[in-house]
Motif scaffolding. Sequence first.
Motif, PDB file in Angstrom:
ATOM      1  N   THR A  42       0.936  -1.292  -0.393  1.00 16.00           N
ATOM      2  CA  THR A  42      -0.018   0.188  -0.085  1.00 16.00           C
ATOM      3  C   THR A  42       0.595   1.314  -0.020  1.00 16.00           C
ATOM      4  O   THR A  42       2.148   1.055   0.062  1.00 16.00           O
ATOM      5  CB  THR A  42      -1.255   0.039   1.249  1.00 16.00           C
ATOM      6  N   ASP A  43       0.214   2.384  -0.442  1.00 17.83           N
ATOM      7  CA  ASP A  43       1.018   3.394  -0.325  1.00 17.83           C
ATOM      8  C   ASP A  43       1.615   3.966   0.563  1.00 17.83           C
ATOM      9  O   ASP A  43       2.561   4.541   1.463  1.00 17.83           O
ATOM     10  CB  ASP A  43      -0.089   4.583  -0.437  1.00 17.83           C
TER      11      ASP A  43
ATOM     12  N   GLN B 215       4.595   1.914   1.160  1.00 14.79           N
ATOM     13  CA  GLN B 215       6.765   2.862   0.462  1.00 14.79           C
ATOM     14  C   GLN B 215       6.442   3.787   1.531  1.00 14.79           C
ATOM     15  O   GLN B 215       7.841   4.335   1.550  1.00 14.79           O
ATOM     16  CB  GLN B 215       5.825   2.840  -0.313  1.00 14.79           C
TER      17      GLN B 215
ATOM     18  N   ASN C 139       7.204   3.175  -4.883  1.00 15.09           N
ATOM     19  CA  ASN C 139       6.983   4.202  -4.266  1.00 15.09           C
ATOM     20  C   ASN C 139       6.398   5.829  -5.336  1.00 15.09           C
ATOM     21  O   ASN C 139       5.382   6.326  -4.567  1.00 15.09           O
ATOM     22  CB  ASN C 139       8.625   5.195  -3.956  1.00 15.09           C
ATOM     23  N   SER C 140       6.696   6.004  -6.231  1.00 19.28           N
ATOM     24  CA  SER C 140       5.712   6.763  -6.393  1.00 19.28           C
ATOM     25  C   SER C 140       4.189   5.681  -7.287  1.00 19.28           C
ATOM     26  O   SER C 140       3.165   7.180  -7.168  1.00 19.28           O
ATOM     27  CB  SER C 140       6.704   6.653  -8.824  1.00 19.28           C
ATOM     28  N   ASP C 141       4.179   4.707  -7.676  1.00 18.35           N
ATOM     29  CA  ASP C 141       2.823   4.310  -8.123  1.00 18.35           C
ATOM     30  C   ASP C 141       2.537   3.134  -7.119  1.00 18.35           C
ATOM     31  O   ASP C 141       2.138   1.717  -8.201  1.00 18.35           O
ATOM     32  CB  ASP C 141       2.496   4.122  -9.692  1.00 18.35           C
ATOM     33  N   PRO C 142       2.409   2.911  -5.289  1.00 18.56           N
ATOM     34  CA  PRO C 142       2.499   1.555  -4.991  1.00 18.56           C
ATOM     35  C   PRO C 142       1.238   1.132  -5.882  1.00 18.56           C
ATOM     36  O   PRO C 142       1.289  -0.378  -6.041  1.00 18.56           O
ATOM     37  CB  PRO C 142       2.815   1.639  -3.476  1.00 18.56           C
ATOM     38  N   GLU C 143       0.373   1.370  -6.430  1.00 16.14           N
ATOM     39  CA  GLU C 143      -1.318   0.283  -6.133  1.00 16.14           C
ATOM     40  C   GLU C 143      -1.711   0.776  -7.218  1.00 16.14           C
ATOM     41  O   GLU C 143      -2.792   0.402  -7.456  1.00 16.14           O
ATOM     42  CB  GLU C 143      -2.237   1.585  -5.245  1.00 16.14           C
TER      43      GLU C 143
END
Lengths: 377, 123
Positions: free
Chosen positions: B24-25, B28, B87-91
């Motif tokens: 999940t965000d 991260q 990190n930039s687009d975890p989901e």
Amino acid sequence: MREDEDIAIETATLPLDAWHRARGGRMVEFAGYWMPIQYEGIMAEHLWTRENAGLFDVSHMGQLHLSGDGLNEALEAVLPGDVKSLAVGRMRYSLLLAEDGGILDDLMLSRWADGIYMVVNGAVKWEDIGHLREELPDAITINHFEERALLALQGPKAIDALTRHTTGERPLETLTFMVGGAFRIGDVDAWISRSGYTGEDGFEISIDAGKVQQVADLLCGEPEVKPIGLGARDSLRLEAGLPLYGHDLDPAIDPVEGDLAFAIQKRRREDGGFPGAPRILGHLADGSPRQRVGLLVDGKLPVREGAKLFDGEDEIGVVTSGGFAPSVGAPIAMGYVPRDHAAPGTAIAAEVRGKLVRCTVTAMPFVPHNYVRKTGA
Amino acid sequence: MPRYFTEEHEWIDVDGEVATVGITDFAQGQLGDIVFVEVPDTGAELSKGGDAAVVESVKAASDVYAPVDGVVTEGNSQLEDEPALVNSDPEGEGWFFRMTLSDRGQLDGLMDAAAYKAFCDAL
């Protein structure tokens, strides 16, 4: 993911605890203190320090002052450095040694007009004080500066930011690497030395704990300066090839094995008279059976502390520090290998989760040191 | 497509018989800069709560656990070259692996988005 963190009940707080939290510092337990591991992120903080200036709170470290008749001789009986030749304002890296020559701690000595100022690692400061009290004669007074804070301002622009606020017995810029003096930052009295543990130019600043927030605010008000956490401190010192006590150094390792023979000056090599001298002088003459080396890691998989090192099928050593190196852009490590595997270029392997990762022994530092050794140079 | 969450901060999207899994965000953010991801091999049999992947930040290596029982059908090979996608687009683009579901009933024990948010807020 699971996180298992054992937090000591009696974890202490730093004088800047609230200041770190207000700036978004993520606090972790380290050396018995709550300390900021990071603010905006380890990678960004690491790179900022290499390009600009980072402010580190290292107030967990032990600041000691030793004085009394026979101080030089007394200290030379517990550590292998040349204390006698240390002039006022000069600083020297040294090692507290056990009777067998094993390293009890690594530390910094500075000559003050009225004695020796010593900075030791936070994690073992109480053991160090006990050891010193036990080993030094009663004529030597040990004063633990518990009411003082310690800041490190590190990076190529540290000089610019600090100069704007500093007055003193000499211009700040005349300090060179491993030289210190008395200054005022704003209206706060400070002992400032040109030193640090990142490989960059920079300063260490010892001040009254009651004034540390004022000084931290002043410095972080400069455009070059950001607060930096323990995470980046660790990756910066690893790239600089600098050992971390309790990881890369411990009581089983002597200074030659630890690749710290530079801390034993010529007169001490000739005359001996420090703990473990027979073992250490023997290793200086013949080489030590094992040695701390740097490792460049193939690929992207980080090789961390505890990873076993192999030459083919043979286990030959262990990694004592390692991780991704932001300024190198690849994983790096340091560890111990037998002398016949210590030459730069030697190909070995590290075991990570059952897989062997190729590594090459390399000279350290991984990133060149940027110390200012001569004024105007 | 329903999305479920675990207390170990994995998310799982279920699309018919196949599920996509990532972290999940929140996770991260806790890990910080991610520099390496090891995803499971295709065909690997996973059991709920068992090791499935490893994510390495600058600071440390962390295990990622299987949210349910099943067999891996695909690892996200893009993470080999671009671990920072986590990190930039975890989901989204930073998903870890896809798997079959051996026991759909296990989904009932997981959280929905609202429950997961409440869970994180309470941490």
